[in-house]
Design an enzyme around this catalytic site. Sequence first.
Site: not given
Length: 301
Positions: A128, A213
Site C-alpha cells: 500500500c 493475471g
Amino acid sequence: MSDISTTLAGIKLVNPFMVASGILDENGYTMKELLERGAAAVVTKSIGISERDGYPTPVIVEYGDSLINAVGLSNPGIENFGEEINIAKEAKRPIIGSVFAYNAEEFTKLSVKMEEYGVDAIELNLSCPHVKGFGLEVGSDPDLVEDIVNEIKSKVKVPVFAKLSPNVSNIIEIAKAAEKADAYVLINTVKAMAIDIYSRSPVLSNLYGGLSGPAIKPVGIRYVYEVKKETGKEIIGVGGISNYKDAIEYIMAGASAVQIGTALYKYGKGIFREMEWQLRTFMDEERFEKIEEMVGVAIKR
Ligand SMILES: Cc1cc2nc3c(=O)[nH]c(=O)nc-3n(C[C@H](O)[C@H](O)[C@H](O)COP(=O)(O)O)c2cc1C
C-alpha cells in the site's frame, strides 16, 4: 499414488492451491465455498483499521486475460471482519488474514486482532502507499519493512507471511529486511497503466493500477526463483497462475504453495478441483511422490 499435500510454516495444506488476497475473499460465505470446492486455504481481502470505499469507477481494465485494477483497498475495516472469518472457518481449512497499514503500529494492531479472530497465519500486504515517502510503497522501504515484521513477530504467535511488492529495484534487500517472517509471498500486482485513445486520458480513475493475471507470470517466476535461491526461505508463489502447469512452474522455481487470483474470474470456482487431479496425474507420470520433491528443482546453483 502421489501425495499433493504440503506444509507451509507448519500449516498443513491438502493441496498447494490457495486463494489470493482480494478475489472473492471479503465475504465469509464465498471464502467457505472456495474452501469446500477444493482451495486448500484462503487469504482474506486485505483489511485495514477502518472501513474504506476505495476509488470511484472505473477500477478495473481488462488486458487480454489479464487485469489492471485500482480498487483502492476497499474493505469493511477490522472491527467488522470477525464474523466473516467465523463463517469461513466452518470449512475447517486454514484461513490467512491479510492486513494492510501505513506504519508498524497499525500493522501490529491489525495482526493481533486477526489472531484473536482465529486465523491460522497473517499475511502482510506491504504494497500500500507509504505516506511518509509519498508515491512509494511501504514495501519499498527496507527499514520500515524490518520494523513492521519484527514488531508483529514479537506480538503474535501464528506464522507471519510477508507479501513483497515487485515494484522495487532490489527485492533481495527487501526480503532480507523481512527475514523474521515465516515465509515470503511473491508477487503482488505490477504497477501499470492503460490509456483510452479516444478520451485521450488514463482509463482508471486512479490513473495507475496493478497488473495481474497471465501477463505477470514470468515476472513472478523470476522473483520466486531469485528470492528462493538467495534466501532458501519458504515461498508462496502468486501471479498469473491459470492452470496446473503454471503452478508447477512456480513450485519448481521454489514455491512451496501457490495462490490463485485473477484466473478465478475467468475459470470460476471449479479451477481448484481441476488443478488438483491434473497435478496428481502429472506427479504420477513424472514420478514425484511429494510436493517437496519438486520445490526448487529448477534452480541452478
Ligand atoms: C481485484 C484485485 C484485488 C486485489 N486485492 C488485493 C488485496 O487486497 N491485497 C493483496 O495483498 N493483494 C491484492 N491483490 C493482488 C493479488 O492477491 C495477487 O497478488 C495478484 O493479483 C497476482 O495474482 P493473480 O495473477 O493470480 O491475480 C488483488 C488483485 C486483484 C486482481
